[in-house]
Design a protein around this motif. Sequence first.
Motif, short mmCIF file in Angstrom:
data_model
loop_
_atom_site.label_atom_id
_atom_site.label_comp_id
_atom_site.label_asym_id
_atom_site.label_seq_id
_atom_site.Cartn_x
_atom_site.Cartn_y
_atom_site.Cartn_z
N CYS A 123 0.85 -1.16 -0.07
CA CYS A 123 -0.13 0.00 -0.15
C CYS A 123 1.10 1.13 -0.04
CB CYS A 123 -0.97 -0.09 1.04
SG CYS A 123 -1.94 1.55 1.29
N ARG A 124 1.89 1.29 0.88
CA ARG A 124 2.59 2.38 1.00
C ARG A 124 3.28 2.53 -0.39
NH1 ARG A 124 6.36 1.45 5.40
NH2 ARG A 124 7.37 0.33 3.90
N THR A 125 3.94 1.60 -1.09
CA THR A 125 4.62 1.83 -2.37
C THR A 125 3.82 2.19 -3.37
OG1 THR A 125 6.23 -0.04 -1.56
CG2 THR A 125 5.90 0.45 -4.16
N ILE A 126 2.34 1.57 -3.41
CA ILE A 126 1.26 2.09 -4.35
C ILE A 126 1.00 3.71 -4.48
CG2 ILE A 126 -1.06 1.59 -5.20
CD1 ILE A 126 -0.59 -1.44 -4.92
N LEU A 127 0.74 4.08 -3.10
CA LEU A 127 0.06 5.45 -2.82
C LEU A 127 1.46 6.47 -2.80
CD1 LEU A 127 -2.23 4.82 -0.09
CD2 LEU A 127 -2.81 5.10 -2.58
N LEU A 128 2.74 6.10 -2.14
CA LEU A 128 3.66 6.91 -2.14
C LEU A 128 4.80 6.82 -3.14
CD1 LEU A 128 3.83 7.22 1.79
CD2 LEU A 128 2.49 8.41 0.11
N GLY A 129 4.91 5.82 -3.81
CA GLY A 129 5.75 5.56 -4.69
C GLY A 129 7.19 4.88 -3.75
N ASP A 130 8.07 4.82 -4.54
CA ASP A 130 9.24 4.06 -4.01
C ASP A 130 9.87 5.15 -3.10
OD1 ASP A 130 11.59 2.82 -3.02
OD2 ASP A 130 12.41 2.47 -5.03
N ILE A 131 9.84 5.03 -1.63
CA ILE A 131 10.23 6.14 -0.82
C ILE A 131 11.48 5.46 -0.05
CG2 ILE A 131 8.31 7.36 -0.51
CD1 ILE A 131 7.73 5.81 2.08
#
Length: 180
Positions: A136-144
Amino acid sequence: MVNADEIGAGIGLPPNAVRILKQLACDLKELDCVAYEGVVTFFLNGTEGLPQTLDKIPERFGEAWFLCHRVDLHAALKRLAFSKEPGTEGHGPPAILHLGKKVVDYNSTSGTITLDGGIIQRADLIIAADGIHSACRTILLGDIGRPTPSAIAAYRWMVDTTIIKQHPELDWVTAGPSGP
């Protein structure tokens, strides 16, 4: 499947979690909580570290810090989420559980998730509890980038209670608070 005979499967409820549970009308008494007042660490060589006390938590944060059994918390949350009992009106319709489905996409603008097979679900609140490597974090925020290590660790291990019960000297472990 959760084993209700687990011992030591404790979970911490810090003041913010307690506040949220109360807002959800969760009765903390049904969780059979105990106050978390501190911890003492031990080093690998067996010597005792510095004790950390949490004696002023309610005054500082408005709620106490509790510990409860994971199974009890899960049961209470499940009861709240799926309840059709009188007195629960105003909390919305009961939740629907979709087992064996994988979330393949999240859309924060529309408040939707897409499950494998193309099923789209819409909700006012979506909680992605998929761990430190959250899709979810990757999909919503991109590669952080990778999460930063905190140098604080927690661990969990489980022992089948039938093994413990074979050793009478460990009766205190499975006997409960009143003793063997």
